[in-house]
Design an enzyme around this catalytic site. Structure first.
Site, short mmCIF file in Angstrom:
data_model
loop_
_atom_site.label_atom_id
_atom_site.label_comp_id
_atom_site.label_asym_id
_atom_site.label_seq_id
_atom_site.Cartn_x
_atom_site.Cartn_y
_atom_site.Cartn_z
N HIS A 147 0.84 -1.10 -0.08
CA HIS A 147 0.06 -0.04 -0.01
C HIS A 147 0.97 1.26 -0.17
O HIS A 147 1.72 1.47 0.58
CB HIS A 147 -0.90 -0.04 1.28
CG HIS A 147 -2.14 -0.87 1.32
ND1 HIS A 147 -2.69 -1.22 2.16
CD2 HIS A 147 -2.78 -1.44 0.26
CE1 HIS A 147 -3.62 -2.14 2.11
NE2 HIS A 147 -3.87 -2.09 0.81
N GLU A 148 0.38 2.33 -0.84
CA GLU A 148 1.27 3.68 -0.96
C GLU A 148 2.56 3.29 -1.07
O GLU A 148 3.40 4.04 -0.50
CB GLU A 148 0.76 4.31 0.33
CG GLU A 148 -0.52 4.76 0.65
CD GLU A 148 -1.43 4.95 -0.41
OE1 GLU A 148 -0.82 5.97 -1.25
OE2 GLU A 148 -2.53 4.63 -0.73
N GLY A 149 3.13 2.48 -2.00
CA GLY A 149 4.64 2.49 -2.26
C GLY A 149 5.03 1.44 -1.42
O GLY A 149 5.12 1.36 -0.30
N GLN B 184 9.94 3.52 -0.89
CA GLN B 184 9.84 4.41 0.37
C GLN B 184 11.46 4.62 0.83
O GLN B 184 11.89 5.42 1.09
CB GLN B 184 9.40 3.57 1.52
CG GLN B 184 7.88 3.46 1.36
CD GLN B 184 6.94 4.70 1.19
OE1 GLN B 184 7.47 5.72 1.44
NE2 GLN B 184 5.86 4.39 0.40
#
Length: 618
Positions: free
Chosen positions: A469-471, A476
């Protein structure tokens, strides 16, 4: 589950972060410890009554499409209604738009209860993030027509980034937006375009929970030659509602050309619809005097209203993405916490084995609760150290958001930079180590942990998604080592170092914490040395080859800092809970922080073992 979690949250909010001090600021002047507690009480109650009892139900009764609409269990509708009526969607908003002007720290703490009770029932996180983006970057008309109905719970929101052929590589998206007729710039809701393309992995992309769904869609505007501009600088942002509205946000009765192409079935978060959406395929043509003729002359093409300037879409979207990254970190943390509390309860009641004395085991003695075995204590202590350390980090980041919003100029700027550096950790560290906590929770349950008779296997499946999720971790890590620690001449890194040094100095005054303080100081020095060594010759290939081990070491050091700061406060008190925090801190420094040396070694030496592996040699 509830009492242990509430006690941990209360300690972190009021004894550690001292959030009640925020009530001296003008924005929060009407608030008090009593209003904060009332919000937490309400969230805890709704989570207990409307979410937790249905966590298994939404895992087994997955969303299904009947050809016209997506069918969700009645419990999901009830949960959304209760959440919307609680006011939590607009909790941190201004009074004049119906908000409560709560500190974000209290909003985040309140939402923790829902994530622990059933992470996949609600679509609240994306709806709030969507509305917040529009409140920041939309026109007054866009805020009125789309954001305010979202904050009231009548509309919900999504973020549409990925495509089937372009997951994280947003420069490769092919969704296109062309001006809708001659008067496209004069539409009261913003410059009007027709969109065509496909968006994949869209959470809450289709349902009947709300009157409308507001899609925020990344797309490219073709140049004069009809070609899409290359790279991310050509990406613009569009509001694409499922159902069209007038300038005041009232439904017109006309459907937009957005069609569900299919539902994705994931290993976890099964209660959330996850969709492939087709924009502009002509399934729901949009015609009428207010619109152009569409991409095919017959109304094909989804109507979208541009947000802000062309080519600035990704910058605007990061407003929502960064918020979502911290939300993912909190979801991962609370799934880990739910598993920890479940395995703790199990270990206290499950009897098996006998203690070993000088003469060995005495088979005549009754079996003991498994929590009396050292290895079970190890697994429980690891879970506690991971999950409560991660919770401290999430609430610390939330407190930085409040500082950014209400601090003086210098303090707000510091908070902004610290958030830039900490956001990759806040997202990724819990999604790795609280997942490990879920794995340990299964192990504590033994054979029963793998069955559906106990909730821990579902917690693990739900949490496994948060690493994506979200990268991903890799994305990151590249963001952290490739951008965040370098930005503004390394000022964010220096600010973080100063805060760690302040905690170290205070902890040195506590005899029981002095050795931990020295270990943290040494760890931070090692992180800084690895950072310098990675970039010694400025070659990004070598510097970033081991970005993930770097992020793991960085994250472990940050969590060690959280634990030392928490322990510094806990040392002033007495009782089992305070002793437990001191013991969890001790565990983290003895068992976890020493892991960073091998991670940093490959970063320091710019080891290219992985980068130089030939494809054909696998």
């Amino acid at each position: 589950m509830g009492q242990g979690l509430r006690a941990a949250i209360d300690f972190l909010l009021y004894e550690w972060l001292r959030v009640q001090a925020l009530t001296t600021r003008a924005r929060y002047a009407d608030q008090s410890r009593e209003t904060f507690d009332a919000v937490l009480d309400t969230c805890e109650r709704i989570a207990r009554e409307k979410y937790a009892p249905f966590n298994r139900l939404v895992d087994t009764e997955e969303p299904r499409f009947d050809g016209e609409k997506v069918i969700l269990p009645a419990a999901t509708h009830e949960a959304w209604k209760a959440y919307a009526e609680s006011g939590m969607l607009s909790a941190a908003q201004d009074y004049d738009v119906g908000g409560m002007q709560l500190p974000y720290t209290i909003e985040a703490a309140g939402n923790a209860f829902f994530a622990a009770a059933s992470v996949s029932i609600g679509a609240g996180m994306l709806t709030v993030g969507n509305a917040n983006l529009l409140m920041a970057h939309g026109t007054p008309a866009q805020r009125r027509a789309f954001a305010l109905p979202e904050l009231a719970g009548r509309f919900s929101g999504t973020m549409c980034l990925s495509e089937p052929q372009a997951g994280s590589s947003l420069s490769d998206i092919t969704t296109r937006a062309v001006p809708d007729g001659d008067g496209y710039e004069a539409d009261p809701l913003g410059p009007r375009y027709r969109l065509r393309g496909n968006k994949m992995w869209i959470s809450a992309g289709e349902h009947e929970l709300t009157d409308n769904i507001v899609h925020l869609v990344l797309a490219k505007i073709p140049g004069p030659d009809g070609r899409l501009p290359p790279g991310v600088k050509g990406i613009s942002l569009f509001i694409v509602p499922k159902r069209l509205v007038d300038a005041e946000g009232r439904l017109t009765g006309q459907r937009n050309d957005v069609a569900l192409a299919g539902l994705n079935h994931k290993c976890g978060w099964r209660g959330t619809t996850n969709t492939l959406l087709n924009f502009g395929e002509g399934r729901y043509p949009v015609t009428g005097a207010a619109f152009g003729s569409g991409l095919d002359g017959r109304g094909a093409g989804a109507i979208g209203y541009r947000v802000g300037a062309p080519g600035e879409g990704l910058r605007y979207m990061f407003h929502m993405m960064n918020e979502a990254r911290i939300g993912v970190g909190m979801a991962a943390t609370m799934l880990g916490m739910a598993g920890y509390r479940a395995s703790l309860d199990y270990a206290r009641t499950r009897t098996q084995g006998r203690p070993i004395g000088p003469a060995g085991k005495d088979p005549a003695q009754p079996p003991v609760p498994i929590i009396q075995h050292a290895d079970v204590k190890r697994m429980l202590l690891a879970q506690k150290a991971y999950c409560e350390g991660a919770l401290a980090l999430q609430l610390y980041c939330a407190r930085l958001v409040d500082e950014q919003r209400t601090g003086d100029t210098a303090a707000a700027d510091e908070a902004r930079l610290l958030l830039e550096v900490l956001t990759p950790i806040a997202k990724s560290w819990p999604s790795e180590w609280c997942l490990e906590a879920n794995s340990l929770a299964i192990q504590v349950h033994g054979g029963y942990g793998y069955t559906r008779d106990f909730p821990v296997e579902q917690y693990w499946r739900d949490n496994r998604l948060n690493m994506i999720h979200e990268g991903t971790h890799g994305i990151q890590a590249l963001d952290l080592l490739g951008r965040k620690v370098l930005m503004e001449q390394g000022r964010g890194l220096a600010l973080l170092g100063a805060r760690i040094a302040a905690t170290v100095a205070q902890a040195r005054e506590e005899p029981a914490l002095a050795a931990h303080a020295q270990a943290l100081a040494d760890a931070w020095d090692a992180v800084l040395a690895a950072t310098r060594a990675a970039w010694a010759d400025g070659d990004p290939t070598a510097a970033l080859a081991n970005a993930v081990p770097y992020m793991q070491a960085f994250g472990h050091t940050v969590i060690a800092w959280m634990w030392l700061d928490v322990a510094r406060v806990a040392a002033r008190g007495d009782g089992p809970a305070h002793r437990g925090r001191l013991q969890a801190c001790r565990y983290f420094f003895h068992y976890e922080l020493p892991r960073i040396e091998p991670w940093l070694r490959v970063v320091r030496t710019r080891d290219l073992t992985c980068a130089e592996m030939p494809d054909e040699a696998f």
